[in-house]
Design an enzyme around this catalytic site. Sequence first.
Site, PDB file in Angstrom:
ATOM      1  N   HIS A 122      65.539  46.588  89.213  1.00 54.99           N
ATOM      2  CA  HIS A 122      65.052  45.213  89.226  1.00 54.99           C
ATOM      3  C   HIS A 122      66.113  44.360  89.941  1.00 54.99           C
ATOM      4  O   HIS A 122      67.306  44.695  89.889  1.00 54.99           O
ATOM      5  CB  HIS A 122      64.908  44.764  87.763  1.00 54.99           C
ATOM      6  N   ASP A 199      70.206  49.377  81.980  1.00 52.53           N
ATOM      7  CA  ASP A 199      69.272  48.263  81.832  1.00 52.53           C
ATOM      8  C   ASP A 199      68.097  48.772  80.996  1.00 52.53           C
ATOM      9  O   ASP A 199      67.286  49.569  81.470  1.00 52.53           O
ATOM     10  CB  ASP A 199      68.825  47.816  83.237  1.00 52.53           C
ATOM     11  N   GLN A 202      62.967  47.715  79.935  1.00 53.21           N
ATOM     12  CA  GLN A 202      61.646  48.357  79.827  1.00 53.21           C
ATOM     13  C   GLN A 202      61.656  49.581  78.915  1.00 53.21           C
ATOM     14  O   GLN A 202      60.622  50.238  78.773  1.00 53.21           O
ATOM     15  CB  GLN A 202      61.137  48.766  81.218  1.00 53.21           C
ATOM     16  N   LYS A 225      60.407  40.965  75.783  1.00 56.25           N
ATOM     17  CA  LYS A 225      59.646  42.162  76.153  1.00 56.25           C
ATOM     18  C   LYS A 225      59.424  43.078  74.956  1.00 56.25           C
ATOM     19  O   LYS A 225      58.783  44.108  75.058  1.00 56.25           O
ATOM     20  CB  LYS A 225      60.373  42.922  77.269  1.00 56.25           C
ATOM     21  N   CYS A 363      59.878  42.016  91.481  1.00 52.19           N
ATOM     22  CA  CYS A 363      61.342  41.848  91.539  1.00 52.19           C
ATOM     23  C   CYS A 363      62.032  43.171  91.853  1.00 52.19           C
ATOM     24  O   CYS A 363      63.086  43.494  91.279  1.00 52.19           O
ATOM     25  CB  CYS A 363      61.910  41.271  90.241  1.00 52.19           C
TER      26      CYS A 363
HETATM   27  N1  PMP Z   1      65.323  44.798  84.285  1.00 51.36           N
HETATM   28  C1  PMP Z   1      64.079  45.277  84.249  1.00 51.36           C
HETATM   29  C2  PMP Z   1      63.859  46.741  84.444  1.00 51.36           C
HETATM   30  C3  PMP Z   1      63.019  44.395  84.045  1.00 51.36           C
HETATM   31  O1  PMP Z   1      61.767  44.864  84.017  1.00 51.36           O
HETATM   32  C4  PMP Z   1      63.272  43.011  83.860  1.00 51.36           C
HETATM   33  C5  PMP Z   1      62.158  42.014  83.631  1.00 51.36           C
HETATM   34  N2  PMP Z   1      61.046  42.166  84.454  1.00 51.36           N
HETATM   35  C6  PMP Z   1      64.598  42.583  83.887  1.00 51.36           C
HETATM   36  C7  PMP Z   1      65.587  43.501  84.101  1.00 51.36           C
HETATM   37  C8  PMP Z   1      64.954  41.146  83.715  1.00 51.36           C
HETATM   38  O2  PMP Z   1      64.671  40.744  82.409  1.00 51.36           O
HETATM   39  P1  PMP Z   1      64.737  39.195  82.014  1.00 51.36           P
HETATM   40  O3  PMP Z   1      63.932  38.472  83.036  1.00 51.36           O
HETATM   41  O4  PMP Z   1      64.128  39.169  80.653  1.00 51.36           O
HETATM   42  O5  PMP Z   1      66.168  38.808  82.026  1.00 51.36           O
END
Ligand code: PMP
Length: 404
Positions: A122, A199, A202, A225, A363
């Site tokens: 991401h 990270d 997910q 999430k 993203c």
């Molecule tokens: N890493 C991953 C794999 C994600 O899917 C996301 C959110 N789409 C994020 C980081 C960022 O999370 P947040 O916007 O809640 O900070």
Amino acid sequence: MLNINKIREDFPILSKKVYDKQLVYLDNAATTQKPRQVVEKIENGYYNVNANVHRGVHFLSQEATEAHEGARRTVQRFLNARSSNEIIFTRGTTEAINLVASGFTEGCMQAGDEVIVSVMEHHSNIVPWQLEAARKGIAIKVIPVNDRGELDMDAYRALFSERTRLVSVTHVSNVLGTINPVKEIIAEAHGREVPVLIDGAQSVPHIAVDVQELDADFYTFSAHKIYGPTGMGVLYGKEEWLDRIPPYQGGGEMIATVTFEKTVFNELPYKFEAGTPDYIGSTALAEALDYVSAIGIDKIAAYEHELLTYATQRLKEIDGMRIFGEAEQKSGVISFLVGDIHHYDMGMLLDRLGIAVRTGHHCAQPLMQRFGIEGTVRASFAFYNTKEEIDILAEGIERVRKMF
Ligand code: PMP
């Protein structure tokens, strides 16, 4: 087995109608819906337990402090961290990764040192390192993926050099659904005395995570999430590493003593929590984790896997269907394109049928480039979704396909 109908009663929004159609919410990788228990925790927090934490002698402040620190212990148990000192509350995964990127680079890296990420990251696990590359001259190495969307582990091993200082990869891809072999990734890095950040945005909501079993050095996730509130997240870090990195922000709470000559920072975890913390958000997150634990994360994982298998089979019956991400180990995310229908058109038309899916690059633009596409449509599942909803999705896609 899960009683889905009963579970759905806890999520009032799932009964909502959009354009006169029953809402089918399949955008859970972007954010999950909240059960009553979490919303009521927030309401009760503001109505009955609200006072600033950590510094009050009065009853309410002590009660709020106990609730906030109790929430930290709930997170500790959920991740199986050794100590609650290793649990830092942040605004989310993004802030947690930025905290490590900034602090680790400052405390543990020199110009020319390297961090390894993967092409499926991401943007929140790419851009913070690019900022540090510009600021401090560190270099970024990238693990490629194969056509099924699995990390190339041989390429990973070949990326290490004597300048490698950190590996930072996602546990589960938000686009491909790939569950990466993080235990092996960590063991490989540790064999070279390199720490690893995972990270978990997910993964934590969908599969059991034990940071000690994985031996992760840093692990992050976002509350929103995992059925919790927005604006709240967690950084887990081993004490030995958190001790070695400087504070991310300065202010109240993060200090022991301040004079104009010399300021002494507070101990962990407060060293990284400048300012009034989100003590309502932390207790709501703990409520969400308790909710998930009461159902059972293994049952959730098994049920979501059943949904994934069913959805994959249904979607593959559609003419022109291309699914991106067919890893052996996969979580409940399906990214797809149908024929030459633009992902945005597909998303908009499904929306008109009441079906909420995500469209775009998610993203993860470098990953889109890897697959030679601009974006996908993404359906992502949670334990409150049903096979009937997947039927509605499949029929909806088929309808859109016929329109083109
Ligand atoms: N890493 C991953 C794999 C994600 O899917 C996301 C959110 N789409 C994020 C980081 C960022 O999370 P947040 O916007 O809640 O900070």
